[in-house]
Design an enzyme around this catalytic site. Structure first.
Site: not given
Length: 293
Positions: A21, A116, A138
């Site tokens: 990530h 994220d 991701t």
């Protein structure tokens, strides 16, 4: 994409403290700072120290006056291994209070967050502070979509797995993937016999949060996953397919060294789909800020 003059728009990039990530979001950070945006990259103390000790990341970003590294406690003990299953503990220890206190400390204030997609806490804080947030996942579009459709798998009785489940049989409840997604292709947490299991519920909950954000960035490109992207777009209308990020990075900052490789290079080249979507992301971030003014 030529390097642009410095822009005052302040974007915070906040990855899950895990290597894959962090690496992907560092590549995105460099592309955005190169475009002229002001970028703060928020990493855990532990991961930042490891990056500084074992990579050239500090030298790599030192040439950008509009970029800064910032760190935050992940709430774990210093001697915690932070690997494998134990990393999941960060979802308990990285509290809303820790994140909020860090965000309000920034000067100038943060105008937009790229968070994220696995960290739901940042969505909660962004809403509380009324800061626009864009999710970054991701994983591939296919992987995200399979995660997203877990409630449908449960409703159809495909989860939990039945005893002696034929792992090569097809999962029929993920639109667009009915002809190739097998039970064995599902991630390991889907093999839990108890669907109340903590990690299973965590992934289920965090994936659905992408519907609450201002946009969704995926590290893929349209020629590769277009059929699946059309399904995701029903729930997340504003999608930015800007991948492959590592190839974007090579194209912009390094000399770029088969059918899929050519498609990927075409996507990130000037005029390609990922190139245009990256530019659209940059312009949308700026317009979010101007609309707040």
């Amino acid at each position: 994409m030529e390097q642009q003059e410095h822009d005052s728009t302040h974007v915070l990039i906040f990855p899950l403290p895990a290597q894959g990530h962090v690496n992907s979001m560092l590549n995105l950070a460099e592309l955005l700072v190169y475009s002229g945006l002001s970028i703060s990259f928020l990493n855990s103390h532990h991961n930042h120290d490891r990056l500084a000790a074992h990579t050239n990341v500090l030298a790599r970003f030192s040439k950008y006056p509009n970029f800064q590294f910032q760190t935050i406690s992940d709430g774990l003990p210093i001697d915690h291994p932070r690997t494998g299953e134990s990393l999941m503990e960060v979802f308990d220890t990285l509290s809303k209070e820790i994140v909020r206190d860090k965000l309000v400390s920034f000067s100038p204030p943060v105008d937009c967050i790229i968070g994220d997609g696995s960290l739901g806490v940042i969505v909660e804080v962004a809403k509380e502070l009324q800061i626009p947030i864009i999710h970054f996942r991701t994983i591939s579009a296919c992987c995200f979509w399979a995660y997203f459709c877990i409630p449908e798998m449960i409703e159809a009785g495909q989860l939990p797995f039945k005893e002696n489940q034929d792992m090569d049989s097809l999962v029929k409840t993920v639109p667009g993937m009915e002809t190739f997604l097998r039970y064995r292709d599902l991630p390991s947490f889907c093999r839990a016999s108890d669907l109340s299991q903590k990690n299973f519920q965590l992934v289920l909950r965090e994936t659905q949060r992408s519907k609450e954000t201002a946009g969704l960035i995926l590290n893929t490109f349209e020629d590769l996953e277009s059929p699946i992207l059309s399904h995701i777009q029903r729930y997340c209308p504003k999608i930015y397919t800007i991948g492959p990020l590592h190839l974007h990075h090579q194209t912009r900052f390094l000399e770029s060294a088969d059918m899929m490789a050519r498609l990927a290079r075409s996507a990130v080249s000037e005029g390609g789909s990922s190139y245009c979507n990256l530019d659209r992301l940059i312009q949308d971030i700026k317009s979010m800020i101007h609309s707040k003014a």
